[in-house]
Design a protein around this motif. Structure first.
Motif, PDB file in Angstrom:
ATOM      1  N   ALA A  64       0.940  -1.178  -0.065  1.00  0.00           N
ATOM      2  CA  ALA A  64       0.027   0.164  -0.096  1.00  0.00           C
ATOM      3  C   ALA A  64       0.900   1.401   0.045  1.00  0.00           C
ATOM      4  CB  ALA A  64      -0.921  -0.244   1.075  1.00  0.00           C
ATOM      5  N   GLU A  65       1.833   1.294   0.758  1.00  0.00           N
ATOM      6  CA  GLU A  65       2.891   2.343   0.843  1.00  0.00           C
ATOM      7  C   GLU A  65       3.322   2.623  -0.590  1.00  0.00           C
ATOM      8  OE1 GLU A  65       6.844   4.082   3.207  1.00  0.00           O
ATOM      9  OE2 GLU A  65       5.779   2.019   3.759  1.00  0.00           O
ATOM     10  N   LEU A  66       3.954   1.548  -1.195  1.00  0.00           N
ATOM     11  CA  LEU A  66       4.560   1.875  -2.459  1.00  0.00           C
ATOM     12  C   LEU A  66       3.527   2.167  -3.506  1.00  0.00           C
ATOM     13  CD1 LEU A  66       6.916   1.481  -4.223  1.00  0.00           C
ATOM     14  CD2 LEU A  66       6.455  -0.832  -4.386  1.00  0.00           C
ATOM     15  N   GLU A  67       2.292   1.727  -3.429  1.00  0.00           N
ATOM     16  CA  GLU A  67       1.166   2.088  -4.622  1.00  0.00           C
ATOM     17  C   GLU A  67       0.846   3.474  -4.369  1.00  0.00           C
ATOM     18  OE1 GLU A  67      -1.303   1.476  -7.589  1.00  0.00           O
ATOM     19  OE2 GLU A  67       0.220   0.108  -6.698  1.00  0.00           O
ATOM     20  N   GLY A  93      10.939   4.166  -1.493  1.00  0.00           N
ATOM     21  CA  GLY A  93      11.565   2.844  -1.232  1.00  0.00           C
ATOM     22  C   GLY A  93      10.867   1.879  -0.575  1.00  0.00           C
ATOM     23  N   HIS A  94      11.328   0.649  -0.785  1.00  0.00           N
ATOM     24  CA  HIS A  94      10.479  -0.576  -0.231  1.00  0.00           C
ATOM     25  C   HIS A  94      11.425  -1.713  -0.410  1.00  0.00           C
ATOM     26  CE1 HIS A  94       7.254  -2.980   1.279  1.00  0.00           C
ATOM     27  NE2 HIS A  94       6.624  -1.846   1.464  1.00  0.00           N
ATOM     28  N   VAL A  95      11.464  -2.583   0.461  1.00  0.00           N
ATOM     29  CA  VAL A  95      12.052  -3.825   0.637  1.00  0.00           C
ATOM     30  C   VAL A  95      11.299  -4.864  -0.231  1.00  0.00           C
ATOM     31  CG1 VAL A  95      13.207  -5.736   1.771  1.00  0.00           C
ATOM     32  CG2 VAL A  95      13.304  -3.428   2.672  1.00  0.00           C
ATOM     33  N   LEU A  96      11.772  -5.435  -1.272  1.00  0.00           N
ATOM     34  CA  LEU A  96      10.949  -6.553  -2.113  1.00  0.00           C
ATOM     35  C   LEU A  96      12.101  -7.526  -2.614  1.00  0.00           C
ATOM     36  CD1 LEU A  96       8.946  -3.898  -4.423  1.00  0.00           C
ATOM     37  CD2 LEU A  96       8.236  -5.374  -2.666  1.00  0.00           C
ATOM     38  N   PRO A  97      11.399  -8.763  -3.008  1.00  0.00           N
ATOM     39  CA  PRO A  97      12.215  -9.886  -3.395  1.00  0.00           C
ATOM     40  C   PRO A  97      12.390  -9.562  -4.955  1.00  0.00           C
ATOM     41  CG  PRO A  97      10.188 -10.785  -2.835  1.00  0.00           C
ATOM     42  CD  PRO A  97      10.006  -9.095  -2.359  1.00  0.00           C
ATOM     43  N   ARG A 115      16.430  -3.333  -1.112  1.00  0.00           N
ATOM     44  CA  ARG A 115      15.580  -2.282  -1.041  1.00  0.00           C
ATOM     45  C   ARG A 115      15.697  -1.486  -2.481  1.00  0.00           C
ATOM     46  NH1 ARG A 115      13.452   0.529   2.798  1.00  0.00           N
ATOM     47  NH2 ARG A 115      13.189   2.830   2.671  1.00  0.00           N
ATOM     48  N   VAL A 116      14.476  -1.333  -2.747  1.00  0.00           N
ATOM     49  CA  VAL A 116      14.329  -0.794  -3.986  1.00  0.00           C
ATOM     50  C   VAL A 116      13.962   0.741  -3.836  1.00  0.00           C
ATOM     51  CG1 VAL A 116      13.071  -0.933  -6.344  1.00  0.00           C
ATOM     52  CG2 VAL A 116      13.502  -3.115  -4.897  1.00  0.00           C
ATOM     53  N   GLN A 117      14.849   1.583  -4.479  1.00  0.00           N
ATOM     54  CA  GLN A 117      14.440   3.005  -4.463  1.00  0.00           C
ATOM     55  C   GLN A 117      14.037   3.495  -5.512  1.00  0.00           C
ATOM     56  OE1 GLN A 117      14.937   4.700  -1.247  1.00  0.00           O
ATOM     57  NE2 GLN A 117      13.967   6.422  -2.166  1.00  0.00           N
ATOM     58  N   GLY A 144       7.519  17.996 -17.433  1.00  0.00           N
ATOM     59  CA  GLY A 144       6.554  17.373 -18.053  1.00  0.00           C
ATOM     60  C   GLY A 144       6.045  16.153 -17.089  1.00  0.00           C
ATOM     61  N   PRO A 145       5.044  15.330 -17.749  1.00  0.00           N
ATOM     62  CA  PRO A 145       4.373  13.995 -17.120  1.00  0.00           C
ATOM     63  C   PRO A 145       5.697  13.031 -16.628  1.00  0.00           C
ATOM     64  CG  PRO A 145       3.725  14.195 -19.263  1.00  0.00           C
ATOM     65  CD  PRO A 145       4.428  15.505 -19.071  1.00  0.00           C
ATOM     66  N   VAL A 146       5.528  12.299 -15.876  1.00  0.00           N
ATOM     67  CA  VAL A 146       6.167  11.085 -15.677  1.00  0.00           C
ATOM     68  C   VAL A 146       6.124  10.265 -16.732  1.00  0.00           C
ATOM     69  CG1 VAL A 146       6.825   9.289 -13.948  1.00  0.00           C
ATOM     70  CG2 VAL A 146       6.058  11.466 -12.998  1.00  0.00           C
ATOM     71  N   THR A 147       7.318   9.744 -17.362  1.00  0.00           N
ATOM     72  CA  THR A 147       7.379   9.088 -18.342  1.00  0.00           C
ATOM     73  C   THR A 147       7.994   7.677 -18.059  1.00  0.00           C
ATOM     74  OG1 THR A 147       9.407   9.793 -19.162  1.00  0.00           O
ATOM     75  CG2 THR A 147       7.350  10.673 -20.301  1.00  0.00           C
ATOM     76  N   HIS A 148       8.905   7.732 -16.870  1.00  0.00           N
ATOM     77  CA  HIS A 148       9.535   6.524 -16.521  1.00  0.00           C
ATOM     78  C   HIS A 148       9.817   6.723 -15.160  1.00  0.00           C
ATOM     79  CE1 HIS A 148      10.410   6.711 -20.993  1.00  0.00           C
ATOM     80  NE2 HIS A 148      10.673   5.196 -20.972  1.00  0.00           N
ATOM     81  N   TRP A 149      10.116   5.523 -14.403  1.00  0.00           N
ATOM     82  CA  TRP A 149      10.826   5.424 -13.071  1.00  0.00           C
ATOM     83  C   TRP A 149      11.656   4.843 -13.095  1.00  0.00           C
ATOM     84  CZ3 TRP A 149       7.881   7.311  -8.824  1.00  0.00           C
ATOM     85  CH2 TRP A 149       6.541   7.647  -9.074  1.00  0.00           C
ATOM     86  N   VAL A 150      12.990   5.182 -12.342  1.00  0.00           N
ATOM     87  CA  VAL A 150      14.129   4.683 -12.304  1.00  0.00           C
ATOM     88  C   VAL A 150      14.077   3.958 -10.893  1.00  0.00           C
ATOM     89  CG1 VAL A 150      15.384   6.830 -11.382  1.00  0.00           C
ATOM     90  CG2 VAL A 150      16.638   4.868 -12.334  1.00  0.00           C
ATOM     91  N   ALA A 151      14.643   2.844 -11.000  1.00  0.00           N
ATOM     92  CA  ALA A 151      14.697   2.080  -9.656  1.00  0.00           C
ATOM     93  C   ALA A 151      16.305   1.576  -9.361  1.00  0.00           C
ATOM     94  CB  ALA A 151      13.786   0.757  -9.630  1.00  0.00           C
ATOM     95  N   VAL A 152      16.786   1.763  -8.330  1.00  0.00           N
ATOM     96  CA  VAL A 152      18.025   1.585  -7.673  1.00  0.00           C
ATOM     97  C   VAL A 152      17.933   0.578  -6.669  1.00  0.00           C
ATOM     98  CG1 VAL A 152      20.357   2.608  -6.667  1.00  0.00           C
ATOM     99  CG2 VAL A 152      18.777   3.832  -8.353  1.00  0.00           C
ATOM    100  N   LEU A 153      18.643  -0.546  -6.891  1.00  0.00           N
ATOM    101  CA  LEU A 153      18.587  -1.560  -5.908  1.00  0.00           C
ATOM    102  C   LEU A 153      19.753  -1.842  -5.096  1.00  0.00           C
ATOM    103  CD1 LEU A 153      16.717  -2.277  -8.375  1.00  0.00           C
ATOM    104  CD2 LEU A 153      17.088  -4.663  -7.983  1.00  0.00           C
ATOM    105  N   GLN A 154      19.436  -1.917  -3.721  1.00  0.00           N
ATOM    106  CA  GLN A 154      20.499  -2.479  -2.787  1.00  0.00           C
ATOM    107  C   GLN A 154      20.418  -3.660  -2.067  1.00  0.00           C
ATOM    108  OE1 GLN A 154      20.049   0.246   0.839  1.00  0.00           O
ATOM    109  NE2 GLN A 154      22.009  -0.835   1.851  1.00  0.00           N
ATOM    110  N   ASP A 155      21.392  -4.586  -2.276  1.00  0.00           N
ATOM    111  CA  ASP A 155      21.319  -6.016  -1.964  1.00  0.00           C
ATOM    112  C   ASP A 155      21.098  -5.860  -0.609  1.00  0.00           C
ATOM    113  OD1 ASP A 155      21.620  -8.464  -1.556  1.00  0.00           O
ATOM    114  OD2 ASP A 155      23.337  -8.731  -2.828  1.00  0.00           O
ATOM    115  N   LEU A 156      20.293  -6.818  -0.008  1.00  0.00           N
ATOM    116  CA  LEU A 156      20.203  -6.742   1.447  1.00  0.00           C
ATOM    117  C   LEU A 156      20.414  -8.230   1.829  1.00  0.00           C
ATOM    118  CD1 LEU A 156      16.959  -4.911   2.086  1.00  0.00           C
ATOM    119  CD2 LEU A 156      19.164  -4.001   2.234  1.00  0.00           C
ATOM    120  N   THR A 157      21.100  -9.046   1.014  1.00  0.00           N
ATOM    121  CA  THR A 157      21.204 -10.402   1.378  1.00  0.00           C
ATOM    122  C   THR A 157      22.092 -10.681   2.666  1.00  0.00           C
ATOM    123  OG1 THR A 157      21.222 -10.969  -0.968  1.00  0.00           O
ATOM    124  CG2 THR A 157      22.137 -12.722   0.602  1.00  0.00           C
TER     125      THR A 157
END
Length: 731
Positions: free
Chosen positions: A89-92, A102-106, A118-120, A130-143
């Motif tokens: 819900a928070e991410l949506e 940001g959110h922790v996802l597999p 952790r996906v930022q 202008g309008p949002v055309t893309h989203w950039v996601a940066v991943l942080q490995d939490l293994t």
């Protein structure tokens, strides 16, 4: 303003540098299509490929921001069109508002494994503002972080389990410290149910299995209807539970209580008597089961003593599942509990055997209440209940000749078999020498000499006296070996017979003295051991003074009445063994002036046939002393009640008599809680009519007591009972 070719070249170069920088970074980066409802990936950098194994060509339609469990990590629109993917819900909410979040996802790798990150996510527009055309996601490995956290959580969980296990073992040990608690095993089973299993029960093997609530020292006193006897058909494979009972298996055994077992086997008995009770499954309107019946697989562990298996601990894991559902740590705790219970049961049995041996020695050596010609004699002995009914106090009353009576009372140090044995030796020696000479001092001299050579391991004190009849009356001669002085009660005055004192028996040096006292009609001599007067909260002198005051105030005119009044005032809360002998010189005026004494008398009798005749004798003498008519009816009633207690009860038998003013009330108590039953006799053999006789001659009833049951009967002189319930058991 028109951009120059040089400016355009700089922008293009910067864009290429930015692209190469994104490719060169070690941080996984994904570009997502904002126009796609599922935000499918359209570009990934080399770090993402290195971490997940997914190349640019593999991510077409890849849905990074959806939970993997939805089956949409590798998107194919048609197969999953019926599903409704849900992001957290928070991410949506952040995506709908176009805000970074940001959110922790597999993230699923190419080999199907999961990589927790952790996906930022940040919004990107094609043109500024202008309008949002893309989203950039940066991943942080939490293994590594999650592995460390998981290890910490596992360590904490393991420590908590160990703490709970240690606490449970400590509670079990505390419960087992009280060997007399009849509910100890039931409470331990409750601890196991609360702590580690879904159900638990203890079953002891005493010639067969029986459910047990506590470490019962009298196993053979229970009803046989709940027992199992393992008799297997010839050639049958031995039941695994029987192998556990035989000591052939020392590991937990799984038993399914719902399957058929060999008749007569321990497993068949457990299926009928042990485990959580089966229940019928719930049915729908068509009579079809809505759920399966509960799993009744149990795990059986041996309760081992030093040499033998004492019983079984039967448990069912939570949720069923049998042996496989128990963790190794749980099995360890259960085995420790079973082992500790087994050791306690062993100790209880050993303690009970020693007690029975010492009690048999002691009771065999204590005389029956003697009928002495010309004297009224009453005796009493009661060991302290804290000392397993075994004590070192003793007494003896001897009719040495027609005109000479010997009375001895003593105390051997200790409350065990050795003390009882020493008491028996000493009693036999004194008896032998006393028949040679009636002078107490020389008798004790000879006893001292013999004991020095015998090296009896326990020290002892005693008072030895002889009463000799002459035409003028009775003369008392006595000698004391380290014992408290007897009391002479005469016309309300009390005198301590403290003469002829000396060291403990066996330690005499020189010649022991003898003192004499001339007795008059109505005189009373009270012999006693220190348990009658000694208490932690008062000194010995104070106890002696109180005994003197009580003895001076006694109004009874018979030895038994005097003794009972002393006990009622002094022996209600004894801290040691108590032995009392009361000797009274009859007074001719007694017949003409009967005085109401405290109308209550009590006897503690061993559970043996000889106690029946002793009880009859006690009732007859009491009726004579109290002036109660129809003593023959009371004698018959008490004979039947005591016989029932001896034959069908166990433990000591307590007989109490009360003068109610309109008759005699008889109470007989034993340790068997089962009620008495009136029968029509035993077909084909003699007996079985006892309670019919009691019912004919008295009003009677019974009630539970602290140690078993109490049966009462009220005998009214010249009156046959109406058999109406008068609630006498509530008196």
């Amino acid at each position: 303003m028109v951009n120059s070719p040089r400016h355009d070249s700089s922008v293009r170069i910067m864009s290429e540098v930015r692209d190469r920088a994104l490719q060169a970074t070690d941080t996984p980066v994904v570009l997502l299509d904002a126009a796609d409802p599922l935000l499918a990936a359209v570009w990934v950098n080399a770090a993402f490929t290195r971490v997940t194994g997914l190349r640019v060509a593999d991510v077409q339609g890849y849905t990074l921001l959806l939970p993997v469990s939805d089956g949409l990590a590798a998107r194919t629109d048609v197969p999953h069109a019926h599903q409704e993917p849900r992001r957290p819900a928070e991410l949506e909410a952040a995506l709908r508002g176009g805000a970074p979040c940001g959110h922790v996802l597999p993230v699923r790798r190419v080999d199907g494994s999961l990589l927790w990150c952790r996906v930022q996510v940040s919004p990107v527009s094609a043109v500024e503002g202008g309008p949002v055309t893309h989203w950039v996601a940066v991943l942080q490995d939490l293994t590594e972080q999650r592995t460390h956290e998981a290890a910490q959580e596992a360590a904490v969980a393991a420590e908590r389990r160990e703490r709970r296990s240690l606490a449970l073992i400590a509670q079990v040990s505390d419960l087992l410290m009280d060997l007399d608690d009849p509910r100890a095993l039931r409470e331990i089973a409750g601890l196991l149910r609360h702590g580690i299993v879904g159900w638990a029960g203890f079953y002891l093997a005493d010639g067969g299995l029986r459910p047990a609530d506590g470490p019962d020292p009298h196993p053979h006193a229970h009803l046989r209807t709940t027992r199992h006897t393992a008799v297997l058909p010839d050639g049958a494979t031995k039941d695994p539970v029987q192998r556990v009972l035989d000591g052939q298996l020392d590991r937990p055994v799984e038993v399914d209580l719902d399957v058929a077992h060999l008749p007569g086997s321990p497993s068949a008995w457990l299926a009928a008597h042990a485990g959580p009770r089966p229940r019928d499954p719930a049915l729908d309107a068509d009579g079809i089961a809505l759920d399966e019946p509960p799993d009744r697989r149990v795990v059986v562990l041996p309760i081992t003593g030093r040499r033998h298996v004492r019983g079984l601990l039967v448990v069912q894991p939570r949720g069923g599942g049998g042996r496989a559902a128990l963790e190794t740590a749980q099995v360890t705790v259960l085995e420790l509990v079973a082992r500790r219970v087994g050791m306690v049961l062993d100790n209880v049995r050993l303690y009970e055997r020693e007690h029975r041996l010492a009690e048999a020695l002691q009771r065999a050596m204590l005389p029956e209440q003697a009928e002495v010609d010309g004297l009224d004699v009453w005796t009493y002995y009661a060991p302290n209940s804290a000392n397993a009914q075994v004590g070192g106090d003793w007494y003896d009353v001897l009719q040495m000749s027609t005109d000479v009576v010997g009375v001895v009372i003593g105390d051997v140090v200790g409350h065990d078999v050795e003390a009882a044995a020493a008491m028996g030796q000493l009693r036999s020696i004194v008896r032998s020498y006393l028949f040679d000479t009636s002078v107490p001092g020389p008798v004790l001299d000879r006893v001292d000499q013999l004991l020095v050579g015998m090296r009896v391991p326990r020290s002892a004190s005693l008072v030895l006296s002889t009463l000799t009849r002459s035409p003028a009356g009775w003369s008392l001669a006595y000698s004391r070996a380290g014992h408290l002085p007897s009391l002479l009660v005469r016309a309300g005055a009390v005198t301590e017979l403290d003469g002829a004192g000396g060291a403990l028996i066996g330690f005499g040096r020189g010649t022991r003295p003898t003192s004499t006292v001339e007795l008059r009609p109505g005189d009373v001599v009270v012999y006693y051991t220190d348990g009658l007067i000694e208490r932690r909260d008062r000194g010995l002198r104070e106890g002696l003074d109180q005994l003197g005051r009580v003895a001076a105030a006694v109004t009874a005119r018979d030895a038994a009445g005097i003794g009972e009044e002393l006990l009622s005032r002094l022996a209600d809360h004894t801290e040691d063994d108590v032995a009392v002998v009361v000797v009274r010189v009859p007074d001719p005026q007694d017949v003409m002036a009967r005085v109401r004494s405290p109308r209550r008398r009590r006897w503690s009798l061993p559970s043996e046939a000889a106690s029946i005749s002793r009880a009859r004798h006690a009732v007859v003498r009491t009726c004579e002393a109290w002036g109660i008519a129809d003593a023959s009816n009371a004698e018959l009633v008490v004979s039947e009640l005591v016989a029932n207690a001896v034959l069908h009860g166990w433990g000591h038998v307590t007989l109490q008599l009360y003068d109610t003013g309109d008759g005699l009330r008889i109470e007989v108590e034993d340790a068997n809680p089962a009620p008495p039953v009136t029968t029509d006799g035993h077909p084909g053999r003699v007996g079985g009519f006892g309670m019919q006789i009691v019912e004919r001659l008295s009003d009677w009833g019974w009630r539970q007591s602290r140690g078993g049951k109490l049966v009462w009967a009220k005998v009214r002189p010249g009156h046959l009972p109406s058999h109406e319930d008068e609630d006498e058991d509530d008196d």
